[in-house]
Write a protein that holds these residues in place. Structure first.
Motif, short mmCIF file in Angstrom:
data_model
loop_
_atom_site.label_atom_id
_atom_site.label_comp_id
_atom_site.label_asym_id
_atom_site.label_seq_id
_atom_site.Cartn_x
_atom_site.Cartn_y
_atom_site.Cartn_z
N ASP A 192 0.83 -1.20 0.00
CA ASP A 192 0.00 0.00 0.00
C ASP A 192 0.87 1.26 0.00
O ASP A 192 0.39 2.35 -0.34
CB ASP A 192 -0.92 0.03 1.22
N TYR A 193 2.12 1.11 0.39
CA TYR A 193 3.04 2.24 0.49
C TYR A 193 4.08 2.22 -0.63
O TYR A 193 5.09 2.92 -0.57
CB TYR A 193 3.75 2.21 1.86
N ASN A 201 4.21 3.34 -3.75
CA ASN A 201 4.50 4.54 -4.53
C ASN A 201 5.39 5.51 -3.75
O ASN A 201 6.36 6.05 -4.29
CB ASN A 201 3.19 5.23 -4.95
N HIS A 235 -8.98 3.03 -6.93
CA HIS A 235 -8.01 3.55 -5.97
C HIS A 235 -6.60 3.09 -6.31
O HIS A 235 -5.65 3.87 -6.26
CB HIS A 235 -8.37 3.12 -4.55
N TRP A 284 -1.03 2.25 -9.02
CA TRP A 284 0.02 1.30 -8.69
C TRP A 284 0.55 0.63 -9.96
O TRP A 284 -0.18 0.51 -10.96
CB TRP A 284 -0.51 0.23 -7.72
N TRP A 312 -4.97 7.48 3.85
CA TRP A 312 -4.12 7.52 2.66
C TRP A 312 -3.36 8.83 2.54
O TRP A 312 -3.12 9.31 1.44
CB TRP A 312 -4.97 7.26 1.41
N HIS A 331 -0.33 9.35 2.73
CA HIS A 331 0.90 9.17 1.96
C HIS A 331 0.65 9.20 0.46
O HIS A 331 1.59 9.41 -0.32
CB HIS A 331 1.59 7.86 2.35
N GLU A 332 -0.60 8.99 0.03
CA GLU A 332 -0.97 9.13 -1.38
C GLU A 332 -1.54 10.52 -1.67
O GLU A 332 -1.31 11.08 -2.73
CB GLU A 332 -2.00 8.07 -1.76
N GLU A 333 -2.28 11.08 -0.72
CA GLU A 333 -2.89 12.39 -0.91
C GLU A 333 -1.88 13.52 -0.79
O GLU A 333 -2.02 14.55 -1.45
CB GLU A 333 -4.03 12.57 0.09
N PRO A 367 1.94 13.05 -0.83
CA PRO A 367 3.29 12.46 -0.86
C PRO A 367 4.38 13.52 -0.75
O PRO A 367 5.48 13.25 -0.24
CB PRO A 367 3.33 11.74 -2.21
#
Length: 302
Positions: free
Chosen positions: A43-44, A46, A175, A179, A278, A280-282, A284
Motif C-alpha cells: 500500500d506504500y 509509490n 483507488h 500502482w 491515505w 501518503h498518497e494524498e 506524498p
C-alpha cells in the motif's frame, strides 16, 4: 491464511515464520515503513519508490498480514517490535533506521525507538495512533467505540459472499489504478483475502497494547516529525457524525503535539488536505519533505 509469493520482495525465515520484506535504494539511513491496521506493505509502494531516490528504504508485512505467514492475533507491541528487529537483522538491513510509521504502525515505530534507541536515527509518524486517544476522547466517542468493539466481539467474522467480494474489488480498482500493473491485481486480491486482520489486530489495542505504550521508556533524543491528517477521510466520515469527528480530530491534534514535544528535536506538522488512511498518497510531497528534513538533520549530527 498462508503466505504466497509476493509480486515484489521476498520471504525471510524468522523463528520458523516466513515474513515478506521488499528493499530499494541504497545510501543513508534506511527508511523502514510500518503499515497501519488493515493495510500492508505494498500500500506504500509509490511513496517507497520516491523515498528510495533519497535513501535506502524497506517495506515489510507484519506476521498475520499481507504476504507474511499467519500469526495468532492480536499480539503485543513487544512481539511486533521484536519481530521487526529480528527481520531487519536477518535481512542484513544496516541500522540505524529512519522509522516511518503510519497509524498503529506509528505507535509501533515509536515503541521500537523507545525500546532500542541506539538503532533509530529518526522517526516520521504519519497520523499515528496514541495510547490515550480513547481515554481523552469525547464521551460520545468513547461510548460509540465501546459499542463498535462489543459488536465486533459478538459477531463472528463470516466469509464474504461472492457479491460482496466483487463489490469490494470494484471499489478498490480505481483507488489502486496508480500502482504498477504487476502489483495492482495481486494487491487487491491480497486485501480481499486478509480483510479480517484489521479487526483481529485491534482486539487488544485499547487495553493491553495501550498499557504497553504507557509503560515504555521515554522517547529518545532523535529527530522526530509528526504529521497530523486533519482533512476529509471517507472511513472516518462514515464512522462518526461530523460534529463529533471535529472534536475527535482536535483531540488528536493535541495528542500529536504532545508526541512531537517528547523529543527535543520534535516537530508537529498539520495537513489540512489529507485524510487518515491515505495521507501518503494524498500528500506524498509532505511525506517526502519530512523524510528530506529528517535526513538532513541526521547527517548534521552524525
Amino acid at each position: 491464511m498462508t503466505h504466497s509469493s509476493p509480486p515484489l520482495g521476498r520471504h525471510y525465515d524468522i523463528g520458523g515464520r516466513q515474513l515478506m520484506l521488499h528493499r530499494s535504494g541504497s545510501s543513508g539511513p534506511t527508511a523502514v515503513f510500518l503499515a497501519g491496521v488493515g493495510m500492508m506493505s505494498l500500500d506504500y509502494l509509490n511513496i517507497h519508490h520516491r523515498v528510495a531516490e533519497l535513501t535506502g528504504t524497506v517495506l515489510y508485512d507484519r506476521a498475520g498480514s499481507g504476504w507474511s505467514d499467519p500469526a495468532d492475533l492480536p499480539r503485543t507491541a513487544g512481539e511486533v517490535t521484536d519481530e521487526l528487529r529480528a527481520l531487519l537483522r536477518t535481512a542484513a538491513v544496516p541500522g540505524p533506521y529512519l522509522l516511518v510509521g503510519h497509524s498503529l504502525g506509528g505507535a509501533y515505530a515509536r515503541h521500537y525507538a523507545r525500546r532500542f534507541p541506539g538503532e533509530v536515527a529518526g522517526l516520521l509518524l504519519l497520523d499515528p495512533f496514541h495510547e490515550d486517544m480513547v481515554v481523552r476522547a469525547p464521551r460520545r466517542a468513547r461510548e460509540r467505540l465501546d459499542e463498535m468493539l462489543e459488536q465486533m466481539r459478538d459477531q463472528e467474522l463470516k466469509d464474504l459472499t461472492e457479491e460482496q467480494i466483487q463489490q469490494s474489488r470494484d471499489q478498490m480498482a480505481p483507488h489502486f489504478a496508480a500502482w504498477p500493473e504487476p502489483v495492482r491485481e495481486p494487491l487487491i486480491e491480497r486485501h480481499l483475502a486478509t480483510w479480517r486482520v484489521s479487526a483481529q489486530e485491534n482486539e487488544n489495542l485499547y487495553d493491553q497494547v495501550a498499557d504497553e505504550f504507557r509503560r515504555a521508556p521515554d522517547t529518545p533524543d532523535v529527530p522526530l516529525i509528526v504529521l497530523s491528517a486533519m482533512g476529509h477521510d471517507v472511513t472516518q466520515a462514515h464512522l462518526w457524525p461530523e460534529d463529533l469527528l471535529r472534536e475527535i480530530n482536535e483531540g488528536k491534534r493535541a495528542l500529536h503535539a504532545e508526541l512531537a514535544a517528547e523529543a527535543p528535536r520534535g516537530e508537529h506538522r498539520i495537513l489540512d488536505d489529507a485524510g487518515h488512511g491515505w495521507l501518503h498518497e494524498e500528500r506524498p510531497d509532505a511525506v517526502l519533505q519530512a523524510v528530506n528534513d529528517l535526513l538532513r538533520t541526521v547527517s548534521r549530527v552524525s
